[in-house]
Scaffold this motif. Sequence first.
Motif, PDB file in Angstrom:
ATOM      1  N   ASP A 170      -1.761  -4.611  -0.586  1.00  9.96           N
ATOM      2  CA  ASP A 170      -3.202  -4.725  -0.316  1.00  9.96           C
ATOM      3  C   ASP A 170      -3.786  -5.976  -0.965  1.00  9.96           C
ATOM      4  OD1 ASP A 170      -3.198  -2.419   1.169  1.00  9.96           O
ATOM      5  OD2 ASP A 170      -3.992  -1.138  -0.433  1.00  9.96           O
ATOM      6  N   THR A 208      -1.989  -4.717 -10.960  1.00  3.94           N
ATOM      7  CA  THR A 208      -1.598  -3.899  -9.807  1.00  3.94           C
ATOM      8  C   THR A 208      -1.002  -2.550 -10.190  1.00  3.94           C
ATOM      9  OG1 THR A 208       0.652  -4.812  -9.754  1.00  3.94           O
ATOM     10  CG2 THR A 208      -1.076  -6.002  -8.518  1.00  3.94           C
ATOM     11  N   ARG A 230      -0.691  -1.149  -3.671  1.00  2.00           N
ATOM     12  CA  ARG A 230      -1.713  -2.007  -4.277  1.00  2.00           C
ATOM     13  C   ARG A 230      -1.295  -3.467  -4.228  1.00  2.00           C
ATOM     14  NH1 ARG A 230      -3.387   0.520  -9.994  1.00  2.00           N
ATOM     15  NH2 ARG A 230      -4.577  -1.433 -10.066  1.00  2.00           N
TER      16      ARG A 230
END
Length: 340
Positions: free
Chosen positions: A105, A96, A102
Amino acid sequence: MTLHDVARVAGVSIKTVSNVINAYPHIRPATRQRVEAAIAELGYVPNLTARSLKSGRTGAIALAVPELGLSYFAELAASVIEAAEAAGLVVLVEQTGGDREREIDLLRSPRLKMTDGLIFSALGMSEADVASLSVDYPLVLLGERIFGGPTDHVTMRNVEAARAATEYLIASGRRRIAVVGAHEGEVVGSAALRMQGHLEALEAHGIPYDESLIGYTTLWHRSNGARSMTELLERGVEFDAVFGLNDTLALGAMRVLQVSGRRVPEDVAVMGFDDLDEAGYSIPSLTTVDPGRAWIARTAVETLVERIAKGGDVGPARLQLADFRIVERESAVAEVAQRV
C-alpha cells in the motif's frame, strides 16, 4: 527577506544563492559559507512551495522501515537522515511494521507525491511481489527479501559476513556453536542468508551440522534471543559459542547465559551481527559484525539523488553490496589462550 537580500549581503549573484539553497555541488566552500552566513543573518526561509512548482521537486525523500523500535532500523534511519541533510534534503519516515499489505500500500500511496523518491526497506514482501516495485518514481530498495527486481538495490553481504563470523569463532577454538534467530522454513531473507554463511563455515572446517544447536525465533528482539537461549539450556544442549543473527538477539541470549552462571567468553563466546551502538557498552561488550550500515545509508541516498537528478533514467537497476568487518570486543576473543 528575498533572494535579492541574501545575494546583496553575501556579495554574490542571485543565481549563486539559488545554487546554494538547492545544494548544487560545484560551489566553492568559501562562497557557500558566505551565502549560508547571509541566510542565517537575515533569517531567510526559502519558499518551498514555489520551489517545488518551479522545479517539479519537493526537496524531500521518504524512508520506509519495518520498525523504529529495533535499534538497527533506528540507527539506519539516523544515518539516512544525516546523508540526506548533506544533500540538502529532508526525510519523511514511514514505519510499515514489516507487514506485506502495508508495504505494498505504501508503494502506491499518494503521500509519496509529497516526496521526490523513496528508500524502501522491505520485510513483509517477498520475491513474489517483485512487480509491486515497478513504480513511476525513483526508488532504492534495501534489505534481503527481494533480489533481481526492477529497481536499484543497496544491501549487505549477509552470507559472506555470517561465514566470517562463524569462522572467527572456530578460529578461537569453538566447535559447538549455537545459533539464535533462525527462521524455520525461510528461503530468502536475512536469517536464511546468515544461516547459509554459518553452514558454509562449518562445512569448510569439517564440523558436522547439529540441528539441536539451532534456536528458532520469529522476531529479532532481545526477548526472542533470551527465550531461544532459555530453550536451548532447558534442553541440555552443550555448546561453547553462540552466534546471534543480530545484536539484539545476541544481547538477550548473553543475559540468559550470565544468569545461568556461564561465563562469557570463558565458557561461552558470543558473537552478534549489526554492530549497534549499544553493542560496545554491554557487559561484556559484544563482538559483532559491522555489515556496513553507514555505507548502505549513504549509498542509498546518493543513488536516489542521482535518479532524482536525472529523472530516474540513469541506466539499468544496480545491486550494490557493502563491505563488512568483524568488530572484536570482550564477548568473543581470538586467542584460544584466553579461555580458562
